[in-house]
Design a protein around this motif. Sequence first.
Motif, PDB file in Angstrom:
ATOM      1  N   UNK A  85     100.204  23.973  96.881  1.00  0.00           N
ATOM      2  CA  UNK A  85      99.175  22.961  96.568  1.00  0.00           C
ATOM      3  C   UNK A  85      97.930  23.212  97.412  1.00  0.00           C
ATOM      4  N   UNK A  86      97.460  24.421  97.360  1.00  0.00           N
ATOM      5  CA  UNK A  86      96.319  24.814  98.177  1.00  0.00           C
ATOM      6  C   UNK A  86      95.055  24.073  97.774  1.00  0.00           C
ATOM      7  N   UNK A  87      94.225  23.823  98.782  1.00  0.00           N
ATOM      8  CA  UNK A  87      92.969  23.112  98.595  1.00  0.00           C
ATOM      9  C   UNK A  87      91.815  24.020  99.050  1.00  0.00           C
ATOM     10  N   UNK A  88      90.624  23.794  98.547  1.00  0.00           N
ATOM     11  CA  UNK A  88      89.476  24.603  99.015  1.00  0.00           C
ATOM     12  C   UNK A  88      89.310  24.556 100.535  1.00  0.00           C
ATOM     13  N   UNK A  89      89.639  23.442 101.156  1.00  0.00           N
ATOM     14  CA  UNK A  89      89.500  23.346 102.614  1.00  0.00           C
ATOM     15  C   UNK A  89      90.543  24.154 103.372  1.00  0.00           C
ATOM     16  N   UNK A  90      91.497  24.754 102.677  1.00  0.00           N
ATOM     17  CA  UNK A  90      92.441  25.673 103.314  1.00  0.00           C
ATOM     18  C   UNK A  90      91.858  27.079 103.451  1.00  0.00           C
ATOM     19  N   UNK A  91      90.695  27.307 102.880  1.00  0.00           N
ATOM     20  CA  UNK A  91      90.043  28.612 102.974  1.00  0.00           C
ATOM     21  C   UNK A  91      89.753  28.948 104.425  1.00  0.00           C
ATOM     22  N   UNK A  92      90.233  30.111 104.862  1.00  0.00           N
ATOM     23  CA  UNK A  92      90.074  30.532 106.254  1.00  0.00           C
ATOM     24  C   UNK A  92      90.700  31.910 106.427  1.00  0.00           C
ATOM     25  N   UNK A  93      90.486  32.485 107.589  1.00  0.00           N
ATOM     26  CA  UNK A  93      91.265  33.652 108.005  1.00  0.00           C
ATOM     27  C   UNK A  93      92.501  33.116 108.723  1.00  0.00           C
ATOM     28  N   UNK A 115      99.864  36.806 121.798  1.00  0.00           N
ATOM     29  CA  UNK A 115      99.841  37.969 120.929  1.00  0.00           C
ATOM     30  C   UNK A 115      99.382  37.537 119.536  1.00  0.00           C
ATOM     31  N   UNK A 116      98.415  38.300 119.001  1.00  0.00           N
ATOM     32  CA  UNK A 116      97.777  37.901 117.747  1.00  0.00           C
ATOM     33  C   UNK A 116      97.704  39.070 116.783  1.00  0.00           C
ATOM     34  N   UNK A 117      97.809  38.760 115.510  1.00  0.00           N
ATOM     35  CA  UNK A 117      97.558  39.746 114.485  1.00  0.00           C
ATOM     36  C   UNK A 117      96.070  39.849 114.204  1.00  0.00           C
ATOM     37  N   UNK A 118      95.728  40.679 113.238  1.00  0.00           N
ATOM     38  CA  UNK A 118      94.316  40.920 112.923  1.00  0.00           C
ATOM     39  C   UNK A 118      93.752  39.890 111.945  1.00  0.00           C
ATOM     40  N   UNK A 119      94.632  39.127 111.326  1.00  0.00           N
ATOM     41  CA  UNK A 119      94.203  38.080 110.401  1.00  0.00           C
ATOM     42  C   UNK A 119      94.197  38.537 108.956  1.00  0.00           C
ATOM     43  N   UNK A 120      94.356  37.571 108.071  1.00  0.00           N
ATOM     44  CA  UNK A 120      94.287  37.833 106.633  1.00  0.00           C
ATOM     45  C   UNK A 120      93.515  36.697 105.973  1.00  0.00           C
ATOM     46  N   UNK A 121      92.604  37.061 105.068  1.00  0.00           N
ATOM     47  CA  UNK A 121      91.722  36.078 104.454  1.00  0.00           C
ATOM     48  C   UNK A 121      92.418  35.337 103.308  1.00  0.00           C
ATOM     49  N   UNK A 122      92.295  34.037 103.337  1.00  0.00           N
ATOM     50  CA  UNK A 122      92.756  33.190 102.237  1.00  0.00           C
ATOM     51  C   UNK A 122      91.553  32.429 101.704  1.00  0.00           C
ATOM     52  N   UNK A 123      91.316  32.562 100.415  1.00  0.00           N
ATOM     53  CA  UNK A 123      90.200  31.865  99.779  1.00  0.00           C
ATOM     54  C   UNK A 123      90.736  31.034  98.619  1.00  0.00           C
ATOM     55  N   UNK A 124      90.434  29.742  98.657  1.00  0.00           N
ATOM     56  CA  UNK A 124      90.887  28.831  97.614  1.00  0.00           C
ATOM     57  C   UNK A 124      89.669  28.335  96.858  1.00  0.00           C
ATOM     58  N   UNK A 125      89.616  28.652  95.577  1.00  0.00           N
ATOM     59  CA  UNK A 125      88.469  28.242  94.765  1.00  0.00           C
ATOM     60  C   UNK A 125      88.745  26.889  94.111  1.00  0.00           C
ATOM     61  N   UNK A 126      87.665  26.145  93.922  1.00  0.00           N
ATOM     62  CA  UNK A 126      87.820  24.810  93.340  1.00  0.00           C
ATOM     63  C   UNK A 126      87.714  24.853  91.827  1.00  0.00           C
TER      64      UNK A 126
END
Length: 126
Positions: A85-93, A115-126
Amino acid sequence: QVQLVESGGGLVQAGGSLRLSCAASGRTFSSYAMGWFRQVPGKEREFVAHIGTSGGSTYYADSVKGRFIIFRDNAKNTVTLRMNRLKPEDTAVYYCAAAPLEYSDYSGPAPRYDYWGQGTQVTVSS
């Protein structure tokens, strides 16, 4: 030490689902409590979810509670964030993180993640 690599980000419509995976190196993965965080440009990194070493204890930010699920497979050295149930406000790395061993038995999200990973982009369109 542990090295982390995230995968599974992408573009999804609002209401959809994504599954993020974090692969960890090292033979002591089961000793690390793990977390997921996210960050939007210009804002501070935000806690999303935490899981204890055995997977029996989990904690979530209020903003994702009831929609996201964190789980781990210590045999495969992976921790996964299932996002529903992703929302546009969940958009982030989104970042995977491991807490230092001193917090392995800490009750709740760790005070520090080293310890951190490099990140992965999540984009939720409205």
